[in-house]
Design an enzyme around this catalytic site. Structure first.
Site, PDB file in Angstrom:
ATOM      1  N   HIS A   5       0.881  -1.177  -0.025  1.00  0.00           N
ATOM      2  CA  HIS A   5      -0.087  -0.120  -0.146  1.00  0.00           C
ATOM      3  C   HIS A   5       0.853   1.254  -0.127  1.00  0.00           C
ATOM      4  O   HIS A   5       1.803   1.178   0.428  1.00  0.00           O
ATOM      5  CB  HIS A   5      -0.902   0.153   1.208  1.00  0.00           C
ATOM      6  CG  HIS A   5      -0.165   0.007   2.289  1.00  0.00           C
ATOM      7  ND1 HIS A   5       0.325  -1.090   3.293  1.00  0.00           N
ATOM      8  CD2 HIS A   5       0.149   0.935   3.443  1.00  0.00           C
ATOM      9  CE1 HIS A   5       0.819  -1.059   4.284  1.00  0.00           C
ATOM     10  NE2 HIS A   5       0.887   0.449   4.306  1.00  0.00           N
TER      11      HIS A   5
ATOM     12  N   CYS B  55       1.720   3.862  11.852  1.00  0.00           N
ATOM     13  CA  CYS B  55       2.590   3.482  10.760  1.00  0.00           C
ATOM     14  C   CYS B  55       2.855   4.545   9.435  1.00  0.00           C
ATOM     15  O   CYS B  55       1.938   5.624   9.640  1.00  0.00           O
ATOM     16  CB  CYS B  55       2.074   2.095   9.855  1.00  0.00           C
ATOM     17  SG  CYS B  55       0.586   2.668   8.991  1.00  0.00           S
TER      18      CYS B  55
END
Length: 689
Positions: free
Chosen positions: A65, A200
């Site tokens: 991603h 993250c």
């Protein structure tokens, strides 16, 4: 608003063998759906995110991603692999692959949907249904959350025989009575309370999966857990009362936790975000153990965001590189601003402008020389921050904010004793080490509040100052002086070899760590400029311009060897290369590293060596062709760049010509050469995280 995933974005028989090939296959579906505008540019962003940390998860899941300017709208593509693909998960290959594409400015609603998917990936029923589904449209519906089966396959309530239903009711009542009796006999101890933060780099997937994993582990161990997810869709702060009542803290993050001071004085487990996904039970046990031992560690001891590139256990060399790159990343804007202001001042007022009086005492609004002096003196002030900023943020990379004060102090002392950039590097490392050592000392609870504000800055600054002034400062200053003298006397074969080596470094990773080392070496020489250091700066900039210019030229003279997207990137690469933005070649290297990177290195080495042979000099740290007036031997400088560009272009055309032309817009090789070159296109360019 389009659906996040449709049947066209599902591949239930994904044949790719590598994660790069899987990402490309799913991304091609996004391109065909009009969700991604530039295939290679998007894949370069995916590769850069993957380089930060593998995206494989336990349970056979891969979630490549990224955020990308090449994404038109938030999109999911799903692929199911029969053989499994290695995404770096500890338990082996992934068979369920989700490619998540988010625009650079994705709206909160879509990001909330993506975070919901990330949480559901921790549900065995959901992943089991995806493995069993045979229809692409139904699989897309499952991912959208329209028809998720229960985790356990139990018969409907109406199918249970009445007698069995009655027996079950009696058993349940007996169990409730027994539980009530036990509760009366022994009071239930209060639950163990944990607060956690997950985050993250992109804030799309790992953040929410880590939170879900911790929640499930906490439920199984009768732990009361409150999680703050600092993701792309924003975050709701934990209630201060909840933090105050917590017995321990778990920080699972790969970027800096916002407002970590809230958790000061609590037993703290500080790990990367994947640890919370893969072993949440161990983290909760570790938190219990720390609380039982009374370990009230300070969260500020955790690394800064640049120091959180992977799982705990990085080797010292890896951590050292990250610390140094942290300092360099914060220093570069000062280099660009100060250097270009000085270069502009030279262009307007000539090289004698460095002897002008202070504009605070003498400034005439109508004189060009006064304006040139103003620019020069502003640039000089900005340049004066280079060494302190370098040292301060190296220490920051090691010890977070407590490292800033001693780092800046050590960097300023390095300037005072003429230790230069080498002194700044040493001062930053010393400051970070001193702060980390102080943070390991256990102090009484009443003193913890003043540690980061008073005690750590006071003691660390005193220690760093002592070491820089009286111990290491003079030897480092002597080494810096010797390096400056060596650069000043650089000539002949030594100069040519150095130019070639710097050219190779500039073109190896196209803006990555090795590129930054070469660039920092050159910029360091500008702090004490002489003919040798100005030659080095010229060679470094010239070599860094070669890769994008060569890719632009190659797409122009042999367009059939490139995809449509690469040809479009080639148009932009003209401007990027001319501006000394080496990263303009990354999309080409990401798609075909084994051909592009060696070719770029060869051209960069030729340009660096020729620049040294011609004696070209440069007083600006950046600017490309726009600072030609500040270059010594400008015509020969352009010849050196043209020669390197021609070498790289020729090699790229030769190597790609052996493969053959490409068909369509996807970059797939045409003809029989396809079978022998497909693996090359799946390799990843080594770009910086």
């Amino acid at each position: 608003m389009s659906e996040l995933i449709t049947a066209d974005l599902v591949d239930l028989d994904l044949s790719a063998e590598t994660k790069e090939a899987a990402a490309r296959s799913l991304a091609e579906r996004m391109v065909r759906a009009g969700r991604v505008t530039d295939l290679d540019g998007f894949l370069a962003d995916v590769a850069a995110r993957e380089a930060q940390m593998p995206t494989g998860l336990d349970g056979g899941i891969g979630i490549p991603h990224c955020r990308s300017a090449h994404v038109a709208e938030p999109t999911l593509a799903f692929g199911r692999s029969g053989r499994g693909i290695d995404f770096g998960a500890p338990d082996g290959p992934a068979d369920l692959i989700f490619l998540i594409a988010a625009p650079a400015g994705a709206d909160d609603d879509h990001l909330t949907i993506l975070s919901s998917l990330a949480r559901r990936l921790m549900d065995g029923g959901f992943t089991g249904a995806l493995r069993a589904e045979g229809d692409a449209a139904q699989a897309a519906a499952l991912v959208r959350g329209e028809d998720v089966p229960p985790a356990e396959d139990v018969p409907p309530a109406e199918d249970v025989p009445p007698a069995e239903e009655a027996a079950s009711a009696e058993e349940a009542a007996s169990a409730e009575d027994a539980a009530a009796s036990d509760a009366d006999e022994a009071p239930t101890p209060p639950p163990f309370k944990i607060v956690a933060v997950t985050s993250c780099p992109t804030g799309i997937a790992h953040t929410y999966m880590a939170a879900e994993s911790l929640q499930k582990a906490a439920e199984s161990e009768d732990v009361e857990l409150a999680v703050e997810t600092q993701g792309s869709a924003g975050f709701s702060r934990l209630d201060p009362a909840v933090i105050a009542s917590a017995d321990a803290v778990v920080l699972a993050h790969d970027v800096e936790v916002r407002d970590k001071a809230r958790f000061a004085g609590k037993p703290t487990v500080d790990v990367g975000v994947k640890a919370a996904i893969n072993r949440p039970g161990e983290l909760i046990t570790e938190a219990r153990d720390k609380a039982a031992r009374g370990e009230a560690s300070a969260p500020v001891a955790a690394g800064a965001p640049m120091d959180r590139g992977g799982e705990p256990g990085d080797g010292y060399a890896t951590r050292l590189r990250k610390w140094l790159m942290t300092g360099v990343s914060y220093m570069v804007p000062f280099v660009a601003a100060g250097g270009l202001l000085i270069a502009l001042a030279f262009a307007i007022g000539g090289y004698e402008i460095n002897e002008a009086k202070s504009v605070a005492d003498h400034f005439v609004w109508t004189e060009v020389a006064s304006w040139a002096a103003l620019l020069f003196q502003i640039g000089g002030v900005a340049f004066g921050f280079l060494v302190p900023v370098l040292a301060g943020y190296i220490a920051y990379g090691m010890a977070d904010r407590p490292g800033l004060v001693p780092g800046f102090v050590g960097g300023a002392i390095a300037l005072t004793i003429n230790a230069g950039f080498l002194g700044g590097l040493i001062a930053g490392l010393i400051a970070g080490a001193v702060v980390m050592a102080i943070q390991r000392v256990r102090v009484p609870a009443p003193l913890r509040g003043i540690m980061p504000v008073v005690v750590i800055p006071l003691i660390s600054s005193a220690v760093v100052g002592f070491l820089m002034f009286l111990v290491v400062g003079k030897p480092v200053a002597s080494l810096q002086s010797a390096l400056t003298d060596w650069l000043g006397g650089l000539s002949g074969a030594n100069a040519i070899i150095l130019g070639a080596v710097l050219g190779l470094m500039m073109c190896f990773d196209l803006g990555g760590p090795l590129n930054k080392v070469a660039y920092t070496f050159a910029v360091g020489g500008l702090a004490n400029p002489n003919e040798g250091s100005l030659k080095v700066m010229a060679a470094v900039m010239a070599a860094g311009m070669v890769p994008p210019l060569a890719m632009a030229l190659a797409t122009t003279v042999r367009g059939r060897l490139f995809t449509k997207a690469e040809r479009e990137n080639g148009k932009a690469a003209w401007v990027l290369g001319a501006s000394f933005i080496t990263e303009g070649a990354i999309p080409f290297a990401a798609a075909d590293p084994l051909r592009v990177i060696p070719s770029a290195m060869a051209g960069g080495a030729v340009t660096g060596a020729l620049s040294m042979v011609f004696g070209c000099t440069l007083r600006a740290p950046h600017g490309g062709v726009f600072v030609i007036p500040l270059i010594g031997q400008p015509l020969l400088y352009l010849v050196a760049i043209a020669a390197g560009t021609a070498v790289t272009t020729g090699l790229v055309v030769l190597l790609k010509g052996a493969r053959g032309a490409v068909s369509g817009d996807t970059g797939s090789p045409a003809g029989p050469a396809e079978a022998t070159t497909g693996a090359d296109a799946d390799r990843k360019v080594p770009v910086a995280a």
